[in-house]
Motif scaffolding. Sequence first.
Motif, PDB file in Angstrom:
ATOM      1  N   PRO A  19       0.807  -1.225   0.000  1.00  0.00           N
ATOM      2  CA  PRO A  19       0.000   0.000   0.000  1.00  0.00           C
ATOM      3  C   PRO A  19       0.836   1.269   0.000  1.00  0.00           C
ATOM      4  O   PRO A  19       0.528   2.219  -0.737  1.00  0.00           O
ATOM      5  CB  PRO A  19      -0.814  -0.122   1.290  1.00  0.00           C
ATOM      6  N   GLU A  20       1.899   1.290   0.794  1.00  0.00           N
ATOM      7  CA  GLU A  20       2.698   2.518   0.897  1.00  0.00           C
ATOM      8  C   GLU A  20       3.337   2.887  -0.435  1.00  0.00           C
ATOM      9  O   GLU A  20       3.497   4.080  -0.754  1.00  0.00           O
ATOM     10  CB  GLU A  20       3.768   2.378   1.983  1.00  0.00           C
ATOM     11  N   VAL A  21       3.674   1.887  -1.246  1.00  0.00           N
ATOM     12  CA  VAL A  21       4.268   2.155  -2.557  1.00  0.00           C
ATOM     13  C   VAL A  21       3.222   2.763  -3.489  1.00  0.00           C
ATOM     14  O   VAL A  21       3.494   3.728  -4.212  1.00  0.00           O
ATOM     15  CB  VAL A  21       4.847   0.860  -3.160  1.00  0.00           C
ATOM     16  N   VAL A  22       2.003   2.215  -3.472  1.00  0.00           N
ATOM     17  CA  VAL A  22       0.915   2.744  -4.300  1.00  0.00           C
ATOM     18  C   VAL A  22       0.619   4.189  -3.939  1.00  0.00           C
ATOM     19  O   VAL A  22       0.534   5.063  -4.815  1.00  0.00           O
ATOM     20  CB  VAL A  22      -0.355   1.877  -4.147  1.00  0.00           C
ATOM     21  N   PHE A  23       0.481   4.479  -2.641  1.00  0.00           N
ATOM     22  CA  PHE A  23       0.134   5.832  -2.214  1.00  0.00           C
ATOM     23  C   PHE A  23       1.251   6.820  -2.550  1.00  0.00           C
ATOM     24  O   PHE A  23       0.988   7.951  -2.970  1.00  0.00           O
ATOM     25  CB  PHE A  23      -0.152   5.851  -0.707  1.00  0.00           C
ATOM     26  N   GLU A  24       2.496   6.377  -2.402  1.00  0.00           N
ATOM     27  CA  GLU A  24       3.618   7.262  -2.701  1.00  0.00           C
ATOM     28  C   GLU A  24       3.683   7.593  -4.188  1.00  0.00           C
ATOM     29  O   GLU A  24       3.957   8.740  -4.566  1.00  0.00           O
ATOM     30  CB  GLU A  24       4.927   6.612  -2.243  1.00  0.00           C
ATOM     31  N   ARG A  25       3.427   6.613  -5.038  1.00  0.00           N
ATOM     32  CA  ARG A  25       3.490   6.850  -6.482  1.00  0.00           C
ATOM     33  C   ARG A  25       2.447   7.862  -6.932  1.00  0.00           C
ATOM     34  O   ARG A  25       2.677   8.643  -7.859  1.00  0.00           O
ATOM     35  CB  ARG A  25       3.288   5.534  -7.231  1.00  0.00           C
ATOM     36  N   ILE A  26       1.282   7.863  -6.297  1.00  0.00           N
ATOM     37  CA  ILE A  26       0.223   8.795  -6.678  1.00  0.00           C
ATOM     38  C   ILE A  26       0.341  10.115  -5.922  1.00  0.00           C
ATOM     39  O   ILE A  26      -0.187  11.136  -6.347  1.00  0.00           O
ATOM     40  CB  ILE A  26      -1.160   8.149  -6.430  1.00  0.00           C
ATOM     41  N   GLY A  27       1.069  10.101  -4.820  1.00  0.00           N
ATOM     42  CA  GLY A  27       1.215  11.314  -4.018  1.00  0.00           C
ATOM     43  C   GLY A  27       0.048  11.551  -3.088  1.00  0.00           C
ATOM     44  O   GLY A  27      -0.320  12.706  -2.821  1.00  0.00           O
ATOM     45  N   VAL A  28      -0.541  10.459  -2.564  1.00  0.00           N
ATOM     46  CA  VAL A  28      -1.681  10.553  -1.658  1.00  0.00           C
ATOM     47  C   VAL A  28      -1.222  10.271  -0.230  1.00  0.00           C
ATOM     48  O   VAL A  28      -0.458   9.327   0.007  1.00  0.00           O
ATOM     49  CB  VAL A  28      -2.782   9.545  -2.063  1.00  0.00           C
ATOM     50  N   ASP A  29      -1.667  11.093   0.704  1.00  0.00           N
ATOM     51  CA  ASP A  29      -1.352  10.898   2.114  1.00  0.00           C
ATOM     52  C   ASP A  29      -2.259   9.801   2.672  1.00  0.00           C
ATOM     53  O   ASP A  29      -3.475  10.001   2.776  1.00  0.00           O
ATOM     54  CB  ASP A  29      -1.561  12.199   2.883  1.00  0.00           C
ATOM     55  N   PRO A  30      -1.721   8.643   3.039  1.00  0.00           N
ATOM     56  CA  PRO A  30      -2.578   7.565   3.533  1.00  0.00           C
ATOM     57  C   PRO A  30      -3.321   7.903   4.810  1.00  0.00           C
ATOM     58  O   PRO A  30      -4.339   7.288   5.133  1.00  0.00           O
ATOM     59  CB  PRO A  30      -1.607   6.400   3.748  1.00  0.00           C
ATOM     60  N   ALA A  31      -2.842   8.923   5.539  1.00  0.00           N
ATOM     61  CA  ALA A  31      -3.496   9.292   6.796  1.00  0.00           C
ATOM     62  C   ALA A  31      -4.902   9.837   6.573  1.00  0.00           C
ATOM     63  O   ALA A  31      -5.750   9.774   7.467  1.00  0.00           O
ATOM     64  CB  ALA A  31      -2.650  10.324   7.540  1.00  0.00           C
ATOM     65  N   CYS A  32      -5.156  10.357   5.364  1.00  0.00           N
ATOM     66  CA  CYS A  32      -6.467  10.963   5.109  1.00  0.00           C
ATOM     67  C   CYS A  32      -7.487   9.949   4.602  1.00  0.00           C
ATOM     68  O   CYS A  32      -8.692  10.213   4.610  1.00  0.00           O
ATOM     69  CB  CYS A  32      -6.351  12.112   4.106  1.00  0.00           C
ATOM     70  N   LEU A  33      -7.027   8.778   4.146  1.00  0.00           N
ATOM     71  CA  LEU A  33      -7.931   7.824   3.522  1.00  0.00           C
ATOM     72  C   LEU A  33      -8.921   7.264   4.542  1.00  0.00           C
ATOM     73  O   LEU A  33      -8.554   6.854   5.633  1.00  0.00           O
ATOM     74  CB  LEU A  33      -7.141   6.686   2.884  1.00  0.00           C
ATOM     75  N   GLY A  34     -10.178   7.270   4.160  1.00  0.00           N
ATOM     76  CA  GLY A  34     -11.221   6.795   5.050  1.00  0.00           C
ATOM     77  C   GLY A  34     -11.848   7.887   5.882  1.00  0.00           C
ATOM     78  O   GLY A  34     -12.881   7.660   6.518  1.00  0.00           O
ATOM     79  N   ASP A  35     -11.284   9.089   5.875  1.00  0.00           N
ATOM     80  CA  ASP A  35     -11.854  10.197   6.643  1.00  0.00           C
ATOM     81  C   ASP A  35     -13.060  10.746   5.886  1.00  0.00           C
ATOM     82  O   ASP A  35     -12.929  11.252   4.776  1.00  0.00           O
ATOM     83  CB  ASP A  35     -10.807  11.296   6.830  1.00  0.00           C
ATOM     84  N   LYS A  36     -14.247  10.657   6.501  1.00  0.00           N
ATOM     85  CA  LYS A  36     -15.464  11.024   5.789  1.00  0.00           C
ATOM     86  C   LYS A  36     -15.615  12.521   5.573  1.00  0.00           C
ATOM     87  O   LYS A  36     -16.508  12.956   4.844  1.00  0.00           O
ATOM     88  CB  LYS A  36     -16.686  10.474   6.509  1.00  0.00           C
ATOM     89  N   ARG A  37     -14.753  13.335   6.168  1.00  0.00           N
ATOM     90  CA  ARG A  37     -14.862  14.781   5.993  1.00  0.00           C
ATOM     91  C   ARG A  37     -13.643  15.387   5.299  1.00  0.00           C
ATOM     92  O   ARG A  37     -13.468  16.606   5.295  1.00  0.00           O
ATOM     93  CB  ARG A  37     -15.086  15.460   7.351  1.00  0.00           C
ATOM     94  N   THR A  38     -12.813  14.555   4.726  1.00  0.00           N
ATOM     95  CA  THR A  38     -11.631  15.032   4.013  1.00  0.00           C
ATOM     96  C   THR A  38     -11.818  14.830   2.517  1.00  0.00           C
ATOM     97  O   THR A  38     -12.289  13.781   2.078  1.00  0.00           O
ATOM     98  CB  THR A  38     -10.373  14.278   4.481  1.00  0.00           C
ATOM     99  N   ALA A  39     -11.439  15.827   1.733  1.00  0.00           N
ATOM    100  CA  ALA A  39     -11.570  15.745   0.274  1.00  0.00           C
ATOM    101  C   ALA A  39     -10.330  15.107  -0.334  1.00  0.00           C
ATOM    102  O   ALA A  39      -9.220  15.269   0.168  1.00  0.00           O
ATOM    103  CB  ALA A  39     -11.783  17.136  -0.308  1.00  0.00           C
ATOM    104  N   LEU A  40     -10.530  14.379  -1.428  1.00  0.00           N
ATOM    105  CA  LEU A  40      -9.451  13.759  -2.179  1.00  0.00           C
ATOM    106  C   LEU A  40      -9.701  14.055  -3.648  1.00  0.00           C
ATOM    107  O   LEU A  40     -10.812  13.847  -4.140  1.00  0.00           O
ATOM    108  CB  LEU A  40      -9.436  12.247  -1.927  1.00  0.00           C
ATOM    109  N   ASP A  41      -8.694  14.560  -4.350  1.00  0.00           N
ATOM    110  CA  ASP A  41      -8.848  14.908  -5.760  1.00  0.00           C
ATOM    111  C   ASP A  41      -9.323  13.698  -6.557  1.00  0.00           C
ATOM    112  O   ASP A  41      -8.793  12.589  -6.407  1.00  0.00           O
ATOM    113  CB  ASP A  41      -7.516  15.412  -6.308  1.00  0.00           C
TER     114      ASP A  41
END
Length: 329
Positions: A19-41
């Motif tokens: 997972p960490e490799v996938v998130f790093e390649r896209i530039g997504v902060d894994p800490a925000c994933l699953g947060d129902k009040r956080t936006a993701l492009d």
Amino acid sequence: MAAAANGLGDFIAQTGGQPEVVFERIGVDPACLGDKRTALDLADYVAMMEEAARATRHDNFGLWFGQRYRPEMLGLIGEIALAAPTLGSAIEHLAQWFPWHQQATETRLARRGEFLRLEYRILDGSIVDRRQDAELTMGMFANVFRACLGPHWAPEAVLFEHARPAAWREHETAFDAEARWSQGTNALVFRDRGLSRPMPTGDLSRLQSLTSDLAAVAGSCGAPSFVDRLRGEIRRRLATGEVGIDEVAETLAIPSWTLQRRLAGHGATFSDLIEQTRRELARHYMAQVHLPLGDVAFLLGYSEPSAFSRAFTRWYGTSPRAWRRATAD
């Protein structure tokens, strides 16, 4: 909303990826994933799903992730569906509010004869590779029905806007229904049955509060740029062979002359956009080596494979067959 990626890291790990490799390649902060009040492009989210499929070498990654994706995992939009008083109300609210949850998308509840269709598609034509997102979303939608009607509920058919993948029979197994490919939109097709059934966790006062929360957090349904929206409409029509400026203008509710004038302001013409969209999609389809060249030509709106071959050679300086041989080496 980032809640749409709830559990993604765990599923990547379960299917043999990092997972960490996938998130790093896209530039997504894994800490925000699953947060129902956080936006993701949206583009990042879709790219993350495609990268997860590549990293795990699991071509049907989105399909099976979607099958396990329960409404309560979806954050506010899932809670809205579960809080609706009946299944019919849940589906109506899903159609109305899903574009607030996943902006720059279109979701509709439409009737086609004796069947209803819960439709979904990305409006932004600049997002070319989006198959995993479509299959995931159809699974999410199916599980709203199953939350009310039981785990064995199945649609009459499931539609996908992308071309048929290599392991397409898995889709019919997952949905227990016929799968149809290269459609104008993604959709679950179902009969008008069971829609009056109460949702097990229906709560009207909570429903009203949740819709207010989603509107406040999201702010709007979002929208792609004018040019990217046009590219999306062109893509939708290519396989039908009906990519006329009048039809596209009618969909956007503007006169065709206004469409031409606005395009001129961007230094482009309608035929330029058709060419650009075909060129981008050509590489996308050509990378799917199970697709015969004749099918690729059809998907791009060419009546003859020879016309596609000439266009591809003009774009990339080599024939489609030579390109496939070179990329396979």
